[in-house]
Design an enzyme around this catalytic site. Structure first.
Site, mmCIF file in Angstrom:
data_model
loop_
_atom_site.group_PDB
_atom_site.id
_atom_site.type_symbol
_atom_site.label_atom_id
_atom_site.label_comp_id
_atom_site.label_asym_id
_atom_site.label_seq_id
_atom_site.Cartn_x
_atom_site.Cartn_y
_atom_site.Cartn_z
ATOM 1 N N ASN A 1 24.290 2.135 -0.872
ATOM 2 C CA ASN A 1 23.111 0.974 -1.484
ATOM 3 C C ASN A 1 21.911 1.256 -0.278
ATOM 4 O O ASN A 1 22.106 0.639 0.606
ATOM 5 C CB ASN A 1 23.807 -0.175 -1.767
ATOM 6 C CG ASN A 1 22.154 -0.891 -1.815
ATOM 7 O OD1 ASN A 1 21.347 -0.398 -2.470
ATOM 8 N ND2 ASN A 1 22.381 -2.207 -2.119
ATOM 9 N N TRP A 2 21.226 2.431 -0.682
ATOM 10 C CA TRP A 2 20.189 2.532 0.287
ATOM 11 C C TRP A 2 19.012 1.660 0.210
ATOM 12 O O TRP A 2 18.154 1.786 1.093
ATOM 13 C CB TRP A 2 19.601 3.923 -0.041
ATOM 14 C CG TRP A 2 20.643 5.105 0.356
ATOM 15 C CD1 TRP A 2 21.752 5.032 1.001
ATOM 16 C CD2 TRP A 2 20.031 6.605 0.325
ATOM 17 N NE1 TRP A 2 22.222 6.309 1.268
ATOM 18 C CE2 TRP A 2 21.263 7.361 0.767
ATOM 19 C CE3 TRP A 2 19.134 7.201 -0.220
ATOM 20 C CZ2 TRP A 2 21.411 8.638 0.790
ATOM 21 C CZ3 TRP A 2 19.432 8.576 -0.210
ATOM 22 C CH2 TRP A 2 20.515 9.147 0.328
ATOM 23 N N LYS A 3 19.043 0.578 -0.742
ATOM 24 C CA LYS A 3 17.918 -0.313 -0.669
ATOM 25 C C LYS A 3 16.571 0.516 -0.814
ATOM 26 O O LYS A 3 16.561 1.733 -1.261
ATOM 27 C CB LYS A 3 18.067 -1.362 0.397
ATOM 28 C CG LYS A 3 19.400 -1.849 0.414
ATOM 29 C CD LYS A 3 19.840 -3.052 1.075
ATOM 30 C CE LYS A 3 21.267 -3.468 1.047
ATOM 31 N NZ LYS A 3 21.285 -4.642 1.620
ATOM 32 N N HIS B 1 22.332 -7.678 -7.487
ATOM 33 C CA HIS B 1 22.404 -7.540 -6.173
ATOM 34 C C HIS B 1 21.893 -8.872 -5.558
ATOM 35 O O HIS B 1 20.961 -9.408 -5.910
ATOM 36 C CB HIS B 1 21.847 -6.261 -5.571
ATOM 37 C CG HIS B 1 22.172 -6.069 -4.129
ATOM 38 N ND1 HIS B 1 21.427 -6.925 -2.965
ATOM 39 C CD2 HIS B 1 23.146 -5.386 -3.237
ATOM 40 C CE1 HIS B 1 21.847 -6.647 -1.897
ATOM 41 N NE2 HIS B 1 23.043 -5.731 -1.982
ATOM 42 N N GLU C 1 20.178 -9.156 -3.049
ATOM 43 C CA GLU C 1 18.448 -9.409 -2.902
ATOM 44 C C GLU C 1 17.822 -9.322 -4.275
ATOM 45 O O GLU C 1 16.585 -10.116 -4.197
ATOM 46 C CB GLU C 1 18.082 -8.105 -2.222
ATOM 47 C CG GLU C 1 18.572 -8.077 -0.685
ATOM 48 C CD GLU C 1 19.050 -6.828 -0.100
ATOM 49 O OE1 GLU C 1 18.847 -5.669 -0.491
ATOM 50 O OE2 GLU C 1 19.834 -6.862 0.808
ATOM 51 N N GLU D 1 30.214 -9.636 -2.426
ATOM 52 C CA GLU D 1 29.125 -9.637 -1.393
ATOM 53 C C GLU D 1 28.821 -11.052 -0.919
ATOM 54 O O GLU D 1 28.005 -11.243 -1.579
ATOM 55 C CB GLU D 1 27.819 -8.743 -1.591
ATOM 56 C CG GLU D 1 28.200 -7.281 -2.263
ATOM 57 C CD GLU D 1 27.358 -6.349 -1.892
ATOM 58 O OE1 GLU D 1 27.330 -5.225 -0.938
ATOM 59 O OE2 GLU D 1 26.138 -6.484 -2.126
ATOM 60 N N GLY E 1 23.723 -7.227 5.777
ATOM 61 C CA GLY E 1 22.778 -7.074 6.715
ATOM 62 C C GLY E 1 22.967 -7.646 8.055
ATOM 63 O O GLY E 1 22.086 -7.798 8.831
ATOM 64 N N SER F 1 27.922 -5.902 5.693
ATOM 65 C CA SER F 1 28.344 -5.288 7.225
ATOM 66 C C SER F 1 29.560 -4.316 7.436
ATOM 67 O O SER F 1 30.236 -4.537 8.123
ATOM 68 C CB SER F 1 28.561 -6.563 7.774
ATOM 69 O OG SER F 1 27.245 -7.184 7.885
HETATM 70 P P1 PGA Z 1 24.934 -4.063 4.338
HETATM 71 O O1 PGA Z 1 24.562 -4.308 2.908
HETATM 72 O O2 PGA Z 1 26.281 -2.994 4.335
HETATM 73 O O3 PGA Z 1 23.758 -3.523 5.051
HETATM 74 O O4 PGA Z 1 25.495 -5.350 4.957
HETATM 75 C C1 PGA Z 1 25.413 -4.234 1.895
HETATM 76 C C2 PGA Z 1 24.849 -4.277 0.538
HETATM 77 O O5 PGA Z 1 23.687 -5.502 0.424
HETATM 78 O O6 PGA Z 1 24.962 -3.740 -0.764
#
Ligand code: PGA
Length: 248
Positions: A9-11, A95, A97, A166, A172, A211
């Site tokens: 997931n590159w966001k 997600h 976010e 998650e 993150g 993470s």
């Molecule tokens: P992260 O993000 O690996 O940077 O913790 C995971 C995600 O949000 O899918």
């Protein structure tokens, strides 16, 4: 035997040029095995380029979000029809976010899931508790509510959806859940899915995200309950993501 699913997931990262460079290096360095599926979810602007590059490879393409309508007056939105047209097989829905920065609620997430499925995309529904929920002993309650509301009217389609657990506090932050904590929640998620549809075929994969790095991916993937990973930060570097794909 279900294939496990390792997803990037590159966001909001990578221009078109950076996408090309990543994929060139990644496809050269990774060795793909039959027991796993590899998925890249770049930003919308890189989907066309990624789709061209990946079309003769086994690596699948997904988007990070979509709208619930097929078309219409929704300035700035992208529909599942458009994603399918670009060659996407998957779409991430709900997600953390999207939920916590953009205020997406379970009802909207449910509509997006319905629409994505109607277009033949395989959604990855994200669920997970905040730190205050965990500390209050509410993890199961929060996850169950997200599953029940997100999957409302989709009980017969659970086999066509994957779930990513998650925990918000692990995303993150560099502080992943322990594999034991993840396994406990993954078992619980499967119990809820069984209650929602006792005759499901158990084709849903429950992924862990938060993470994940090359150094810890193997520990998660050793556990049979962890049927894949959703990787943010560590998926931005092609060699690091290749190591995660090859970590088990
Ligand atoms: P992260 O993000 O690996 O940077 O913790 C995971 C995600 O949000 O899918």
């Amino acid at each position: 035997m279900k294939k496990r699913l390792i997803s990037a997931n590159w966001k909001m990262h990578k221009t078109i040029g950076e996408t090309e460079e990543f994929l060139r290096i990644f496809l050269k360095s990774v060795s793909l095995k039959d027991d796993r599926e590899v998925l890249i979810c770049p930003p919308f602007t890189s989907l066309q380029t990624a789709s061209q590059i990946l079309k003769n490879s086994e690596v699948r393409l997904g988007a990070q979000n979509c709208h619930w309508e097929k078309k219409g007056a929704f300035t700035g939105e992208i529909s599942p029809v458009m994603l399918k047209d670009l060659g996407c097989d998957y779409v991430i829905i709900g997600h953390s976010e999207r939920r916590h920065i953009f205020g997406e609620e379970d009802e909207v997430i449910n509509r997006k899931l319905i629409s994505a499925l109607e277009e033949g995309l395989r959604p990855i529904l994200c669920v997970g508790e905040k730190i205050e929920d965990r500390e209050a002993g509410m993890t199961e309650k929060v996850v169950e509510t997200q599953l029940r509301l997100g999957l409302s009217r989709l009980e017969d389609h659970i086999d066509s959806i994957d779930i990513a657990y998650e925990p918000v506090w692990a995303i993150g932050t560099g502080v992943p859940a322990t594999p034991e904590d993840a396994v406990n929640v993954h078992r619980f998620i499967n119990e809820v899915l069984d209650r929602l549809n006792p005759s499901r075929k158990r084709e849903t994969r429950v992924l862990y995200g938060g993470s994940v790095k090359p150094e810890n991916a193997g520990e998660f993937m050793k556990r049979e309950e962890i049927e894949g990973l959703l990787v943010g930060g560590a998926s931005l570097d092609p060699e690091s993501f290749a190591k995660i794909v090859e970590s088990f």
